[in-house]
Design a protein around this motif. Structure first.
Motif, mmCIF file in Angstrom:
data_model
loop_
_atom_site.group_PDB
_atom_site.id
_atom_site.type_symbol
_atom_site.label_atom_id
_atom_site.label_comp_id
_atom_site.label_asym_id
_atom_site.label_seq_id
_atom_site.Cartn_x
_atom_site.Cartn_y
_atom_site.Cartn_z
ATOM 1 N N UNK A 110 49.173 32.103 51.790
ATOM 2 C CA UNK A 110 50.067 32.201 50.953
ATOM 3 C C UNK A 110 51.016 31.325 51.667
ATOM 4 N N UNK A 111 51.729 30.813 50.621
ATOM 5 C CA UNK A 111 53.058 29.910 50.884
ATOM 6 C C UNK A 111 54.225 30.494 50.168
ATOM 7 N N UNK A 112 55.423 30.290 50.989
ATOM 8 C CA UNK A 112 56.586 30.954 50.522
ATOM 9 C C UNK A 112 57.355 29.927 49.980
ATOM 10 N N UNK A 113 58.787 30.196 49.594
ATOM 11 C CA UNK A 113 59.596 29.157 49.040
ATOM 12 C C UNK A 113 60.956 28.940 50.038
ATOM 13 N N UNK A 114 60.393 29.200 51.171
ATOM 14 C CA UNK A 114 61.716 28.612 52.169
ATOM 15 C C UNK A 114 61.564 27.223 52.479
#
Length: 349
Positions: free
Chosen positions: A4-8
């Motif tokens: 899962x990838x975040x938006x940081x």
């Protein structure tokens, strides 16, 4: 098991590892998009088998899983501040996930007279693409919270076969059966949700759970649903993947529907045999699809009519999950045994 990838900025990749809990690592693009280095990973929310959901508007809020539907919400900022205030000898010392600052247990409560919740070892939890405070969790029912998990409501009937005889046959494994394994809301139309189960059932609702329609017989095969992916480009399009590994079936099961699940078309085309674990759309190029199977990663530029090996340098290995970062155009895959790999999607254009 998953990615899962975040938006940081730079963004973090989250995943879980058998017997070793969950980890996260930053994808470092500072040396150039064609020279993404290996990085040191750190502990992350979640157990050894956990899907992750990261709030896109507040990436310090992470939802994860500790087995069989025991979900938590963790605030990484609160945790970091608590570590700073802790006595030096106690920093980093484990005190149990439920007792740490910033950790909230959010498993839905069962009211008296209601059936116990059944959840898969890696049960799905997803954030609504229309409201980051709304989350969904998959048991035998679809559960929805509009308060980040503080309160829940059941928005579906039992979407599995709910067959006691079949559950008894699987009971020796001690792993719940007849559960939701794939769950997603359309990024284009709020309230359109698809749910697939480990016993081959598929359902859709177009009104936020008021009415569910069974699609099971519209799909040519009835196998464990590994992913349901509503399209980013067309309201009625959804992709589903199935795996037959649990049934000693190594066929290729990947389908597309363009009419909200009334009919499905196989996209197996020239793919080699092997269970299919994940499918994703390219957010910038309608018709470009990415796929992960037990034998590698593949790409199609024509909507699944033909597939090619994705990139180069990847050993023949199980690709358990695949994510595309829409801002940075980086594809990250997780593998079962060889860690994670990153690829600049623009190099494929």
């Amino acid at each position: 098991y998953n990615v899962t990838l975040d938006t940081s900025t730079p963004f973090w990749a989250y995943g879980s590892i058998q017997d070793h809990g969950s980890r996260r690592g930053q994808v470092d693009l500072s040396r150039g998009r064609d020279r993404i280095p290996a990085v040191e990973w750190e502990s992350a929310p979640g157990g050894e088998g956990s899907h992750h959901a990261v709030d896109p508007t507040a990436p310090h809020i992470v939802y994860s899983h500790g087995f069989y539907g025991n979900f938590t919400r963790e605030d990484l900022i609160v945790q970091a501040e608590a570590r700073k205030k802790a006595p030096e000898g106690e920093r980093g010392r484990g005190r149990g996930r439920g007792n740490r600052p910033g950790v909230t247990q959010i498993r839905p409560a069962v009211q008296e007279g209601e059936p116990e919740l059944r959840a898969q070892w890696m049960a799905p939890i997803v954030i609504s693409p229309h409201d980051s405070r709304t989350i969904y969790a998959g048991y035998q029912f679809v559960m929805r919270s509009s308060s980040r998990g503080d309160a829940w409501e059941r928005i579906s009937p039992d979407l599995t076969s709910n067959d006691p005889a079949r559950m008894l046959l699987r009971s020796s494994s001690a792993i719940p059966f007849q559960t939701i394994t794939a769950l997603a809301e359309s990024p284009r139309r709020r309230g359109v949700l698809y749910a697939g189960t480990d016993d081959g059932k598929l359902h859709v609702t177009v009104d936020g759970g008021k009415e569910w329609h069974e699609l099971t017989t519209n799909v040519p095969t009835a196998r464990w649903y590994s992913r349901v992916v509503p399209s980013q480009h067309d309201d009625g399009t959804v992709y589903v993947t199935q795996r037959g590994r649990e049934d000693d079936d190594f066929g290729v099961y990947v389908y597309r529907s363009s009419d909200f699940g009334r009919t499905f078309t196989s996209l197996a085309a020239n793919l080699p045999a092997g269970p299919v674990n994940v499918i994703r759309e390219d957010p910038t190029a309608p018709g470009t699809l990415y796929l992960g199977t037990d034998f590698g990663a593949f790409v199609s530029a024509d909507g699944g009519r033909q597939w090619s090996v994705l990139g180069g340098g990847l050993p023949s290995t199980q690709v358990s999950d695949l994510a595309y970062h829409p801002r940075d155009h980086i594809i990250v895959i997780s593998t079962y045994g060889r860690g994670m790999y990153a690829l600049d999607a623009r190099l494929l254009k």
